[in-house]
Design a protein around this motif. Structure first.
Motif, PDB file in Angstrom:
ATOM      1  N   ALA A 276     -36.474  51.364  27.783  1.00  0.00           N
ATOM      2  CA  ALA A 276     -35.918  51.136  26.515  1.00  0.00           C
ATOM      3  C   ALA A 276     -36.087  52.008  25.368  1.00  0.00           C
ATOM      4  O   ALA A 276     -37.190  52.271  25.295  1.00  0.00           O
ATOM      5  CB  ALA A 276     -35.706  49.595  26.349  1.00  0.00           C
TER       6      ALA A 276
ATOM      7  N   ILE B 238     -36.727  51.260  21.673  1.00  0.00           N
ATOM      8  CA  ILE B 238     -37.300  50.011  20.569  1.00  0.00           C
ATOM      9  C   ILE B 238     -37.486  50.319  19.513  1.00  0.00           C
ATOM     10  O   ILE B 238     -38.414  51.331  19.314  1.00  0.00           O
ATOM     11  CB  ILE B 238     -38.492  49.235  21.592  1.00  0.00           C
ATOM     12  CG1 ILE B 238     -38.019  48.820  22.968  1.00  0.00           C
ATOM     13  CG2 ILE B 238     -38.643  47.839  20.431  1.00  0.00           C
ATOM     14  CD1 ILE B 238     -39.313  48.453  23.632  1.00  0.00           C
TER      15      ILE B 238
ATOM     16  N   HIS C 228     -41.693  52.857  27.419  1.00  0.00           N
ATOM     17  CA  HIS C 228     -40.635  52.700  26.544  1.00  0.00           C
ATOM     18  C   HIS C 228     -40.613  53.688  25.539  1.00  0.00           C
ATOM     19  O   HIS C 228     -41.940  54.553  25.277  1.00  0.00           O
ATOM     20  CB  HIS C 228     -40.594  51.364  25.620  1.00  0.00           C
ATOM     21  CG  HIS C 228     -40.420  50.188  26.689  1.00  0.00           C
ATOM     22  ND1 HIS C 228     -39.312  49.923  27.300  1.00  0.00           N
ATOM     23  CD2 HIS C 228     -41.337  49.188  27.347  1.00  0.00           C
ATOM     24  CE1 HIS C 228     -39.366  48.919  28.321  1.00  0.00           C
ATOM     25  NE2 HIS C 228     -40.588  48.407  28.368  1.00  0.00           N
TER      26      HIS C 228
ATOM     27  N   LYS D 192     -28.523  52.818  17.348  1.00  0.00           N
ATOM     28  CA  LYS D 192     -28.225  52.123  18.774  1.00  0.00           C
ATOM     29  C   LYS D 192     -29.435  52.009  19.593  1.00  0.00           C
ATOM     30  O   LYS D 192     -29.374  52.540  20.634  1.00  0.00           O
ATOM     31  CB  LYS D 192     -27.073  52.796  19.464  1.00  0.00           C
ATOM     32  CG  LYS D 192     -25.754  52.806  18.488  1.00  0.00           C
ATOM     33  CD  LYS D 192     -24.963  51.335  18.738  1.00  0.00           C
ATOM     34  CE  LYS D 192     -23.682  51.692  18.021  1.00  0.00           C
ATOM     35  NZ  LYS D 192     -23.280  50.647  17.420  1.00  0.00           N
ATOM     36  N   PRO D 193     -30.474  51.309  19.152  1.00  0.00           N
ATOM     37  CA  PRO D 193     -31.434  50.995  20.055  1.00  0.00           C
ATOM     38  C   PRO D 193     -31.052  50.110  21.019  1.00  0.00           C
ATOM     39  O   PRO D 193     -30.277  49.519  21.000  1.00  0.00           O
ATOM     40  CB  PRO D 193     -32.622  50.401  19.211  1.00  0.00           C
ATOM     41  CG  PRO D 193     -31.862  49.741  17.763  1.00  0.00           C
ATOM     42  CD  PRO D 193     -30.559  50.851  17.725  1.00  0.00           C
ATOM     43  N   ASP D 194     -32.155  49.961  21.997  1.00  0.00           N
ATOM     44  CA  ASP D 194     -31.942  48.987  23.071  1.00  0.00           C
ATOM     45  C   ASP D 194     -32.497  47.796  22.704  1.00  0.00           C
ATOM     46  O   ASP D 194     -31.895  46.762  23.388  1.00  0.00           O
ATOM     47  CB  ASP D 194     -32.595  49.379  24.312  1.00  0.00           C
ATOM     48  CG  ASP D 194     -31.926  50.814  24.794  1.00  0.00           C
ATOM     49  OD1 ASP D 194     -30.665  50.907  25.044  1.00  0.00           O
ATOM     50  OD2 ASP D 194     -32.820  51.801  25.207  1.00  0.00           O
ATOM     51  N   ALA D 195     -33.640  47.519  21.685  1.00  0.00           N
ATOM     52  CA  ALA D 195     -33.962  46.317  21.108  1.00  0.00           C
ATOM     53  C   ALA D 195     -34.696  46.606  19.789  1.00  0.00           C
ATOM     54  O   ALA D 195     -34.859  47.962  19.554  1.00  0.00           O
ATOM     55  CB  ALA D 195     -34.963  45.967  22.266  1.00  0.00           C
TER      56      ALA D 195
ATOM     57  N   LEU E 205     -27.670  42.440  20.585  1.00  0.00           N
ATOM     58  CA  LEU E 205     -28.668  43.520  20.598  1.00  0.00           C
ATOM     59  C   LEU E 205     -29.982  42.384  20.814  1.00  0.00           C
ATOM     60  O   LEU E 205     -30.296  41.504  19.965  1.00  0.00           O
ATOM     61  CB  LEU E 205     -28.868  44.276  19.188  1.00  0.00           C
ATOM     62  CG  LEU E 205     -29.876  44.930  19.031  1.00  0.00           C
ATOM     63  CD1 LEU E 205     -29.931  46.313  20.029  1.00  0.00           C
ATOM     64  CD2 LEU E 205     -30.381  45.228  17.710  1.00  0.00           C
TER      65      LEU E 205
ATOM     66  N   SER F 251     -41.114  42.733  26.755  1.00  0.00           N
ATOM     67  CA  SER F 251     -40.480  43.983  27.292  1.00  0.00           C
ATOM     68  C   SER F 251     -40.267  43.829  28.656  1.00  0.00           C
ATOM     69  O   SER F 251     -39.252  44.519  29.233  1.00  0.00           O
ATOM     70  CB  SER F 251     -41.634  45.075  27.367  1.00  0.00           C
ATOM     71  OG  SER F 251     -43.009  44.758  27.850  1.00  0.00           O
TER      72      SER F 251
ATOM     73  N   LEU G  16     -36.268  42.654  28.989  1.00  0.00           N
ATOM     74  CA  LEU G  16     -35.550  43.752  28.495  1.00  0.00           C
ATOM     75  C   LEU G  16     -34.411  44.324  29.442  1.00  0.00           C
ATOM     76  O   LEU G  16     -34.699  44.301  30.790  1.00  0.00           O
ATOM     77  CB  LEU G  16     -36.218  45.220  27.969  1.00  0.00           C
ATOM     78  CG  LEU G  16     -36.672  44.971  26.345  1.00  0.00           C
ATOM     79  CD1 LEU G  16     -37.448  46.402  26.125  1.00  0.00           C
ATOM     80  CD2 LEU G  16     -35.558  44.631  25.487  1.00  0.00           C
TER      81      LEU G  16
END
Length: 149
Positions: free
Chosen positions: A2, A4, A31, A48-51, A85, A146, A149
Motif C-alpha cells: 500500500a 500510505i 509499503h 490518492k493514497p491507499d491509506a 479511504l 497494516s 489494509l
C-alpha cells in the motif's frame, strides 16, 4: 503493498519521532509510506493514497497542534469525500487532562468519519503518564493496522 500517507501534529517532538519510526517500519515491511512535514489536502488526499495515518499529540484544551492546524482546517473547508479511504489515528496525550485527553485524535476521528473515511482499527490513545516510549504501544498497533489494509 500500500501507499500510505502520514501526517503528524507535534508540540515537543515526541509525535514526530513516533511518526518517523512508523514511516520507517512501514517502508521496511514493503509499503510505500510518506510522512508529510507540511501537509496539504492536495498532496495528502488528492494524490490518492491507499491509506492515511494520523499521528498527533494534543495541546491546550484538547486542541490539534499548531503545525497540523492548517491541514485540519483545509480538510474541514474543502470537505473532500474520502470514499471509504482507510485511515488510522494514533494520539499522544496526558490522561490527567480529563475530558480533553487525546482531544486532537478525537477531532481528527470525527472529521475523517464525516468525510467518509473508514477506520481500520479503533484509534490508539497513548497516555504519557503510563507509557514513556510510545513506540511500545504503537508498533504492535501498526502491525495490526497494516495487516488490515
Amino acid at each position: 503493498m500500500a501507499i500510505i500517507h502520514l501526517v503528524c501534529g507535534t508540540v515537543y517532538g515526541a509525535a514526530e519521532q513516533l511518526a518517523q519510526t512508523l514511516e520507517k517500519k512501514l517502508n521496511d515491511s514493503g509499503h510505500q509510506a510518506v510522512l508529510f512535514a507540511d501537509p496539504t489536502v492536495a498532496a495528502v488526499i488528492y494524490d490518492k493514497p491507499d491509506a492515511l495515518l494520523v499521528v498527533t499529540s494534543t495541546t491546550g484544551q484538547g486542541d490539534v497542534p499548531d503545525n497540523l492546524v492548517p491541514f485540519f482546517i483545509e480538510l474541514k473547508n474543502t470537505f473532500p469525500l474520502l470514499s471509504q479511504l482507510p485511515y488510522g489515528i494514533i494520539t499522544l496525550g496526558d490522561s490527567s487532562y480529563g475530558d480533553t485527553y487525546c482531544g486532537a485524535g478525537n477531532q481528527f476521528e470525527e472529521l475523517l468519519e464525516e468525510l467518509g473515511g473508514k477506520a481500520l482499527l479503533p484509534r490508539l490513545n497513548i497516555d504519557s503518564l503510563e507509557t514513556l516510549e510510545p513506540e511500545q504501544e504503537a508498533l504492535p498497533w501498526l502491525e495490526q493496522w497494516s495487516a488490515a489494509l
